[in-house]
Design a protein around this motif. Structure first.
Motif, PDB file in Angstrom:
ATOM      1  N   TYR A   1      -4.108   0.760   5.912  1.00  0.00           N
ATOM      2  CA  TYR A   1      -4.014   1.935   5.032  1.00  0.00           C
ATOM      3  C   TYR A   1      -3.294   3.091   5.728  1.00  0.00           C
ATOM      4  O   TYR A   1      -2.390   3.717   5.164  1.00  0.00           O
ATOM      5  CB  TYR A   1      -5.416   2.361   4.610  1.00  0.00           C
TER       6      TYR A   1
ATOM      7  N   ILE B   1       0.843  -1.204   0.000  1.00  0.00           N
ATOM      8  CA  ILE B   1       0.000   0.000   0.000  1.00  0.00           C
ATOM      9  C   ILE B   1       0.873   1.247   0.000  1.00  0.00           C
ATOM     10  O   ILE B   1       0.626   2.205  -0.745  1.00  0.00           O
ATOM     11  CB  ILE B   1      -0.943   0.011   1.220  1.00  0.00           C
TER      12      ILE B   1
ATOM     13  N   GLN C   1      -7.388  -1.023  -7.012  1.00  0.00           N
ATOM     14  CA  GLN C   1      -6.092  -1.393  -7.598  1.00  0.00           C
ATOM     15  C   GLN C   1      -5.727  -2.837  -7.276  1.00  0.00           C
ATOM     16  O   GLN C   1      -5.211  -3.566  -8.116  1.00  0.00           O
ATOM     17  CB  GLN C   1      -4.998  -0.456  -7.074  1.00  0.00           C
TER      18      GLN C   1
ATOM     19  N   VAL D   1      -7.224   2.004  -3.344  1.00  0.00           N
ATOM     20  CA  VAL D   1      -6.319   0.889  -3.051  1.00  0.00           C
ATOM     21  C   VAL D   1      -7.037  -0.432  -3.298  1.00  0.00           C
ATOM     22  O   VAL D   1      -6.505  -1.352  -3.921  1.00  0.00           O
ATOM     23  CB  VAL D   1      -5.804   0.950  -1.597  1.00  0.00           C
TER      24      VAL D   1
ATOM     25  N   LEU E   1       2.355   1.825  -3.363  1.00  0.00           N
ATOM     26  CA  LEU E   1       1.351   2.368  -4.285  1.00  0.00           C
ATOM     27  C   LEU E   1       1.106   3.844  -3.989  1.00  0.00           C
ATOM     28  O   LEU E   1       1.007   4.654  -4.920  1.00  0.00           O
ATOM     29  CB  LEU E   1       0.048   1.577  -4.155  1.00  0.00           C
ATOM     30  N   GLN E   2       0.998   4.192  -2.715  1.00  0.00           N
ATOM     31  CA  GLN E   2       0.779   5.591  -2.343  1.00  0.00           C
ATOM     32  C   GLN E   2       1.921   6.471  -2.850  1.00  0.00           C
ATOM     33  O   GLN E   2       1.683   7.555  -3.403  1.00  0.00           O
ATOM     34  CB  GLN E   2       0.658   5.721  -0.820  1.00  0.00           C
TER      35      GLN E   2
END
Length: 235
Positions: free
Chosen positions: A152, A109, A132, A129, A112-113
């Motif tokens: 998250y 995560i 994705q 998220v 990705l962020q």
């Protein structure tokens, strides 16, 4: 009763322990099944994080080719593994086994962020998220594999820490605008965290660290301003 007339209470039905061993064997099989998938995710995650680590010594002009493109492919490979993990893990109680994959999912995560921020300059939401990754988010069903709010937010704390590292490194590479962008972003995130009433001790401790990241980046921006390296608009 024994031959001397005393009641014998020592007899135990051994099938009780046979049944327990069956349960132990079943849990061991489940753990190994999940660990096999998570080991793949861990290996892929190390590659993704290695690619993203290049942001600290890669000029902004070369970021797309040298970092973002290979990172996008690496993240996609992890997403495929997470989908497989979700299909397998959903057969079992989520909170009994989620400790096996929790750290790796949080790392993904965070990757990705960071990737989305570097690409688009925005915060990816927990719902995005989930889209994705192709998994549910914050569900109540105990057996459904999902991304939790804690996962998250903990990942976001890691992302902020990485961006606070990038600010001074960007200056070293001659990119004076990047620290200003980072400062604005993490200040907004920090303001958002102030709205949360966090019950999770680990999450509360990690989120407290964001204010130090804000201060670190503010110092970088302030120094650039004093040196006259920022335009009036940036200041």
């Amino acid at each position: 009763m024994s031959s001397n007339g005393v009641v014998d209470n020592t007899s135990i039905d051994t099938t009780i322990f046979t049944s327990l061993q069956d349960k132990i064997d079943e849990e061991t099989k489940t753990r190994e099944e999940l660990k096999d998938i998570v080991e793949i995710l861990t290996k892929q995650g190390r590659l993704t994080q290695s690619l993203l680590a290049r942001i600290h010594n890669c000029p902004t002009a070369q970021l797309q080719a040298q970092v973002l493109q290979p990172t996008a492919q690496s993240i996609q490979e992890q997403v495929i593994t997470v989908t497989r993990l979700g299909q397998t893990a959903s057969k079992y109680p989520f909170y009994k086994w989620n400790g096996i994959w929790q750290r790796d999912v949080q790392n993904l995560i965070s990757s990705l962020q960071l990737y989305v921020w570097l690409s688009e300059g925005k915060l990816v939401t927990i719902e995005e998220v989930g889209v994705q990754f192709g998994v549910a988010v914050n569900v109540k069903e105990t057996d459904t594999f999902h991304v939790t709010i804690e996962d998250y937010l903990l990942a976001l704390c890691s992302t902020i820490e990485e961006l606070s590292r990038l600010a001074p490194n960007a200056v070293t590479l001659g990119d004076f605008a990047r620290p200003v962008q980072i400062s604005r972003f993490i200040k907004d995130v920090y303001a958002g965290f102030q709205l949360l009433n966090l019950k999770n001790d680990a999450l509360r401790r990690r989120s407290d660290g964001i204010k130090y990241a804000v201060k670190k980046v503010e110092d970088v921006v302030y120094d650039l301003s004093l040196r006259g390296l920022l335009s009036k608009e940036e200041t």
